[in-house]
Write a protein that holds these residues in place. Structure first.
Motif, PDB file in Angstrom:
ATOM      1  N   MET A  33      25.300  28.305  26.914  1.00 24.34           N
ATOM      2  CA  MET A  33      25.357  26.850  27.110  1.00 24.34           C
ATOM      3  C   MET A  33      26.771  26.319  26.895  1.00 24.34           C
ATOM      4  SD  MET A  33      21.786  25.585  25.345  1.00 24.34           S
ATOM      5  CE  MET A  33      22.242  23.857  25.595  1.00 24.34           C
ATOM      6  N   THR A  34      27.455  26.861  25.887  1.00 23.53           N
ATOM      7  CA  THR A  34      28.832  26.429  25.632  1.00 23.53           C
ATOM      8  C   THR A  34      29.738  26.777  26.811  1.00 23.53           C
ATOM      9  OG1 THR A  34      28.532  26.725  23.241  1.00 23.53           O
ATOM     10  CG2 THR A  34      30.792  26.672  24.071  1.00 23.53           C
ATOM     11  N   LEU A  35      29.594  28.008  27.337  1.00 27.12           N
ATOM     12  CA  LEU A  35      30.395  28.393  28.497  1.00 27.12           C
ATOM     13  C   LEU A  35      30.086  27.517  29.698  1.00 27.12           C
ATOM     14  CD1 LEU A  35      30.232  32.298  28.265  1.00 27.12           C
ATOM     15  CD2 LEU A  35      32.119  30.809  27.622  1.00 27.12           C
ATOM     16  N   ASN A  36      28.807  27.209  29.908  1.00 25.81           N
ATOM     17  CA  ASN A  36      28.438  26.341  31.033  1.00 25.81           C
ATOM     18  C   ASN A  36      29.057  24.958  30.882  1.00 25.81           C
ATOM     19  OD1 ASN A  36      26.929  28.349  32.228  1.00 25.81           O
ATOM     20  ND2 ASN A  36      25.000  27.697  31.331  1.00 25.81           N
ATOM     21  N   ASN A  37      29.080  24.436  29.649  1.00 25.00           N
ATOM     22  CA  ASN A  37      29.696  23.127  29.415  1.00 25.00           C
ATOM     23  C   ASN A  37      31.179  23.167  29.754  1.00 25.00           C
ATOM     24  OD1 ASN A  37      27.321  21.936  28.566  1.00 25.00           O
ATOM     25  ND2 ASN A  37      27.697  22.323  26.395  1.00 25.00           N
ATOM     26  N   MET A  38      31.860  24.248  29.342  1.00 31.03           N
ATOM     27  CA  MET A  38      33.289  24.359  29.642  1.00 31.03           C
ATOM     28  C   MET A  38      33.525  24.397  31.165  1.00 31.03           C
ATOM     29  SD  MET A  38      34.605  24.322  26.623  1.00 31.03           S
ATOM     30  CE  MET A  38      33.184  23.246  26.247  1.00 31.03           C
ATOM     31  N   SER A  39      32.678  25.153  31.877  1.00 35.24           N
ATOM     32  CA  SER A  39      32.832  25.255  33.332  1.00 35.24           C
ATOM     33  C   SER A  39      32.562  23.914  34.009  1.00 35.24           C
ATOM     34  CB  SER A  39      31.873  26.323  33.879  1.00 35.24           C
ATOM     35  OG  SER A  39      32.222  27.597  33.385  1.00 35.24           O
ATOM     36  N   GLN A  40      31.540  23.194  33.531  1.00 36.60           N
ATOM     37  CA  GLN A  40      31.213  21.894  34.126  1.00 36.60           C
ATOM     38  C   GLN A  40      32.338  20.879  33.909  1.00 36.60           C
ATOM     39  OE1 GLN A  40      27.438  20.845  32.435  1.00 36.60           O
ATOM     40  NE2 GLN A  40      26.329  22.441  33.533  1.00 36.60           N
ATOM     41  N   LEU A  41      32.906  20.880  32.695  1.00 40.84           N
ATOM     42  CA  LEU A  41      34.014  19.964  32.427  1.00 40.84           C
ATOM     43  C   LEU A  41      35.221  20.304  33.297  1.00 40.84           C
ATOM     44  CD1 LEU A  41      33.778  19.749  28.529  1.00 40.84           C
ATOM     45  CD2 LEU A  41      33.203  17.948  30.160  1.00 40.84           C
ATOM     46  N   ALA A  42      35.516  21.609  33.421  1.00 43.36           N
ATOM     47  CA  ALA A  42      36.646  22.030  34.254  1.00 43.36           C
ATOM     48  C   ALA A  42      36.423  21.630  35.714  1.00 43.36           C
ATOM     49  CB  ALA A  42      36.852  23.536  34.147  1.00 43.36           C
ATOM     50  N   THR A  43      35.202  21.809  36.207  1.00 47.14           N
ATOM     51  CA  THR A  43      34.883  21.456  37.593  1.00 47.14           C
ATOM     52  C   THR A  43      35.043  19.966  37.821  1.00 47.14           C
ATOM     53  OG1 THR A  43      33.332  23.302  37.730  1.00 47.14           O
ATOM     54  CG2 THR A  43      33.091  21.548  39.359  1.00 47.14           C
ATOM     55  N   PHE A  44      34.574  19.165  36.861  1.00 49.25           N
ATOM     56  CA  PHE A  44      34.669  17.707  36.995  1.00 49.25           C
ATOM     57  C   PHE A  44      36.126  17.257  37.119  1.00 49.25           C
ATOM     58  CE2 PHE A  44      35.164  13.564  34.883  1.00 49.25           C
ATOM     59  CZ  PHE A  44      34.342  12.774  35.698  1.00 49.25           C
ATOM     60  N   ILE A  45      36.992  17.802  36.266  1.00 49.77           N
ATOM     61  CA  ILE A  45      38.403  17.395  36.303  1.00 49.77           C
ATOM     62  C   ILE A  45      39.080  17.927  37.557  1.00 49.77           C
ATOM     63  CG2 ILE A  45      40.608  17.610  35.118  1.00 49.77           C
ATOM     64  CD1 ILE A  45      39.039  17.799  32.494  1.00 49.77           C
ATOM     65  N   ALA A  46      38.774  19.191  37.928  1.00 54.55           N
ATOM     66  CA  ALA A  46      39.447  19.819  39.070  1.00 54.55           C
ATOM     67  C   ALA A  46      39.109  19.124  40.387  1.00 54.55           C
ATOM     68  CB  ALA A  46      39.075  21.292  39.141  1.00 54.55           C
ATOM     69  N   ARG A  47      37.993  18.435  40.462  1.00 54.14           N
ATOM     70  CA  ARG A  47      37.601  17.762  41.697  1.00 54.14           C
ATOM     71  C   ARG A  47      38.151  16.346  41.823  1.00 54.14           C
ATOM     72  NH1 ARG A  47      31.223  19.618  42.402  1.00 54.14           N
ATOM     73  NH2 ARG A  47      31.680  21.828  42.873  1.00 54.14           N
ATOM     74  N   SER A  48      38.878  15.902  40.795  1.00 60.50           N
ATOM     75  CA  SER A  48      39.494  14.579  40.864  1.00 60.50           C
ATOM     76  C   SER A  48      40.599  14.584  41.914  1.00 60.50           C
ATOM     77  CB  SER A  48      40.061  14.203  39.490  1.00 60.50           C
ATOM     78  OG  SER A  48      40.909  13.077  39.589  1.00 60.50           O
ATOM     79  N   THR A  49      40.558  13.633  42.823  1.00 61.61           N
ATOM     80  CA  THR A  49      41.569  13.543  43.896  1.00 61.61           C
ATOM     81  C   THR A  49      42.961  13.319  43.317  1.00 61.61           C
ATOM     82  OG1 THR A  49      39.904  12.617  45.369  1.00 61.61           O
ATOM     83  CG2 THR A  49      42.196  12.363  46.013  1.00 61.61           C
ATOM     84  N   GLU A  50      43.038  12.469  42.298  1.00 61.94           N
ATOM     85  CA  GLU A  50      44.338  12.193  41.681  1.00 61.94           C
ATOM     86  C   GLU A  50      44.899  13.441  41.020  1.00 61.94           C
ATOM     87  OE1 GLU A  50      46.355   9.151  38.393  1.00 61.94           O
ATOM     88  OE2 GLU A  50      44.203   9.079  38.821  1.00 61.94           O
ATOM     89  N   VAL A  51      44.041  14.194  40.327  1.00 65.06           N
ATOM     90  CA  VAL A  51      44.479  15.437  39.690  1.00 65.06           C
ATOM     91  C   VAL A  51      44.950  16.430  40.746  1.00 65.06           C
ATOM     92  CG1 VAL A  51      43.684  17.451  38.391  1.00 65.06           C
ATOM     93  CG2 VAL A  51      43.066  15.157  37.632  1.00 65.06           C
ATOM     94  N   GLN A  52      44.182  16.581  41.819  1.00 66.71           N
ATOM     95  CA  GLN A  52      44.564  17.508  42.883  1.00 66.71           C
ATOM     96  C   GLN A  52      45.908  17.124  43.498  1.00 66.71           C
ATOM     97  OE1 GLN A  52      41.177  17.230  45.476  1.00 66.71           O
ATOM     98  NE2 GLN A  52      40.039  18.854  44.411  1.00 66.71           N
ATOM     99  N   HIS A  53      46.102  15.816  43.693  1.00 67.24           N
ATOM    100  CA  HIS A  53      47.339  15.346  44.324  1.00 67.24           C
ATOM    101  C   HIS A  53      48.550  15.628  43.429  1.00 67.24           C
ATOM    102  CE1 HIS A  53      49.986  12.893  46.759  1.00 67.24           C
ATOM    103  NE2 HIS A  53      50.320  12.193  45.682  1.00 67.24           N
ATOM    104  N   LEU A  54      48.452  15.248  42.142  1.00 67.18           N
ATOM    105  CA  LEU A  54      49.587  15.439  41.232  1.00 67.18           C
ATOM    106  C   LEU A  54      49.857  16.921  40.988  1.00 67.18           C
ATOM    107  CD1 LEU A  54      48.815  12.628  38.613  1.00 67.18           C
ATOM    108  CD2 LEU A  54      50.626  12.646  40.340  1.00 67.18           C
TER     109      LEU A  54
END
Length: 550
Positions: A58-79
């Motif tokens: 569950m902890t690993l899944n939480n880390m992956s979900q948080l990483a996915t959420f941030i990585a899909r941000s358009t602003e994050v991808q652009h910068l």
């Protein structure tokens, strides 16, 4: 009447034999109780291992979900995309002024979310990596450090940057080891073009603190010191980090660990195995049950290595079970002493009155010991989880009742009961919930059966009910009542989902062997499950006989 030398020798000989018998009685009971206690502790240890693995996943899944959420941000991808291009233009590594400007902009973009993540999920690392390989672009948790290459340590990052597939797992670190979820980051202009990887990481400390409070025990993570020395730049300045087992204490939920390790050092210290092992240790604060199992990292699992990088230790107080063992032992000793004294007096006065009474007294005591042994056998014949008879003892009773039915010409019916979709219960709600369902089913059957009915656990989720004196029609009616009670009274804890069962009913037909009879009930059960479950079905032979009597 005076006791002659022959009678004295006989009295002494019988006294010695009685003392030996009582000693054996106490010893056998002690050994049996101790074995039962160890089996119970081992089962608890396996359950603790399952609980840890669930929390770990569950902890690993939480880390992956948080990483996915941030990585899909358009602003994050652009910068991040601009930062990657700037580093390339400025010679790689840490880059230059433009890379620094974009790094600061990316930090300003994600730092508010990072603060929330650390507060809510106790996340310790948020790290942007350049590919190929693993070159640090931005450590949000330590923004002043960047530009270093970690190809020989961040193997998950290297693999994600190589093939673009997300990964998660446990990996050693240069300062702290962690539970990491790593996902690819794609360009905002070219959604299929990977520009790097994003890592979200946490430590074992958060996991074991949370899990330790829920299981009512303590947890420690120990790593092989050689692995840690090869992986780290520096370690926290904690004198208790080194353990006498040649291990490094990565995390612990209790300062009692040092005492535990000192006590463990007095026993044979063997490499941890993948399957949990539980031992009983005596600490100054009382006995504890220590469960240990191996810990593998991402590289070990990826490459199929048989050598673990460390071990997980979970310990709980065992004062209750040890106290129960001691209590039972003292009861056996007291009973043995009382029995010994009573028989000694009986022998003494028996020899004075008449030698013949000695044999009668000895016979009575022997019978009492046999009764006690039969009682112990009945306890051993019980299924520990559900409270019903074990399969082996049920088969013995089945043959006894079958012989009695053949002699008396009375009917006898067998019910084969199976919990519907039991694998789904274990897979969805966990094996602890599955055990709860089986326990409740065993209680319900014992509560609603007759005093002379025989209930046994035949397999994992299969039960058998033996109904002496019951014909096929009545047996089917009793099965239907049981099915309705189960559906009405047994539910999944917390979800309220009703549990159902399927039942095969078979009336014993003259000339059948016990195996054929059981097979007939099993085939009826198979057909009941095949026709939709949650129903009772009469075996073909029993149905034909019941129809012929109408």
């Amino acid at each position: 009447m005076m006791i002659n030398k022959t009678h004295k020798r006989l009295f002494i000989l019988l006294s010695i034999m009685l003392f030996i018998a009582d000693t054996l009685f106490v010893t056998i009971n002690y050994v049996s109780d101790k074995r039962t206690m160890q089996q119970s502790l081992s089962q608890d240890g396996l359950q603790l291992e399952r609980s840890f693995n669930v929390a770990f996943t569950m902890t690993l899944n939480n880390m992956s979900q948080l990483a996915t959420f941030i990585a899909r941000s358009t602003e994050v991808q652009h910068l991040f995309s601009q930062g990657v291009q700037a580093v390339k233009k400025e010679g790689g590594g840490a880059g230059g002024a433009e890379s620094a400007r974009l790094r600061d902009m990316l930090y300003d973009s994600v730092s508010p979310g990072w603060a929330k993540m650390t507060e809510k999920y106790q996340v310790r690392q948020l790290h942007f990596h350049l590919g190929p390989g693993s070159t640090s672009f931005l450590r949000v948790h330590k923004p002043q450090r960047f530009g270093d290459n970690m190809d020989n340590l961040r193997h998950m990052v290297v693999d994600v940057n190589r093939d673009g597939d997300p990964r998660q797992g446990f990996e050693l670190g240069r300062v702290y080891s962690g539970l990491r979820g790593i996902v690819p980051v794609f360009s905002d202009n070219h959604p299929t073009h990977q520009i790097g990887a994003l890592e979200v990481g946490n430590s074992f400390k958060t996991l074991i603190d949370s899990l330790g409070s829920s299981i009512g025990g303590n947890i420690a993570v120990l790593l092989n010191e050689a692995n840690v020395e090869n992986a780290t730049w520096s370690r926290p300045d904690e004198p208790e980090s080194r353990a006498p087992c040649g291990c490094f204490i990565e995390a612990t939920s209790s300062p009692e660990l040092s005492t535990l390790l000192a006590a463990r050092a007095n026993t044979t210290w063997v490499p941890p195995s993948k399957k949990a092992r539980t031992v009983l240790l005596n600490l100054p604060n009382g006995p504890v049950a220590l469960t240990e199992f191996a810990l593998s990292d991402y590289i070990g699992e990826r490459d199929g290595s048989e050598t673990p990088v460390g071990r997980i230790m979970i310990w709980k107080s065992a004062a209750d079970v040890v106290e129960e063992l001691n209590h039972n032992t003292w009861i056996n000793i007291v009973f043995a002493i009382i029995g010994f004294l009573i028989i000694e007096l009986a022998l003494f006065f028996g020899i004075r009155l008449a030698l013949s009474q000695l044999e009668e007294t000895v016979g009575e005591r022997t019978q009492e010991i046999r009764v006690l042994n039969r009682q112990l056998e009945e306890i051993a014949h019980q299924d520990m989880l559900t409270g019903v008879y074990s399969r082996r003892y049920f088969m013995q009773r089945l043959r006894q009742e079958l012989n009695r039915s053949q002699r008396s010409k009375h009917p006898i019916t067998l019910l084969m009961v199976d919990v519907d979709h039991f694998k789904r219960v274990n897979d969805t709600w966990g094996h602890q919930t599955g055990d709860h369902v089986l326990t409740e089913l065993g209680k319900l059957m014992m509560k609603n059966c007759r005093g002379y009915d025989v209930i046994g656990r035949y397999g994992g989720e299969e039960f058998c009910l033996l109904l002496p004196g019951v014909d096929a029609v009545t047996g089917l009616q009793m099965a239907e009542k049981l099915r309705e009670r189960v559906e009405r009274q047994i539910t999944i804890p917390g979800d309220g989902i009703h549990v159902t069962i399927s039942i095969g009913v078979a009336l014993y037909a003259e000339g059948q062997s016990a195996e054929e009879w059981i097979n007939a009930a099993d085939q009826a059960l198979y057909k009941a499950k095949g026709s939709g479950r949650n129903r009772c079905l009469l075996a073909e032979t029993a149905r034909s006989e019941s129809l012929s009597t109408i």
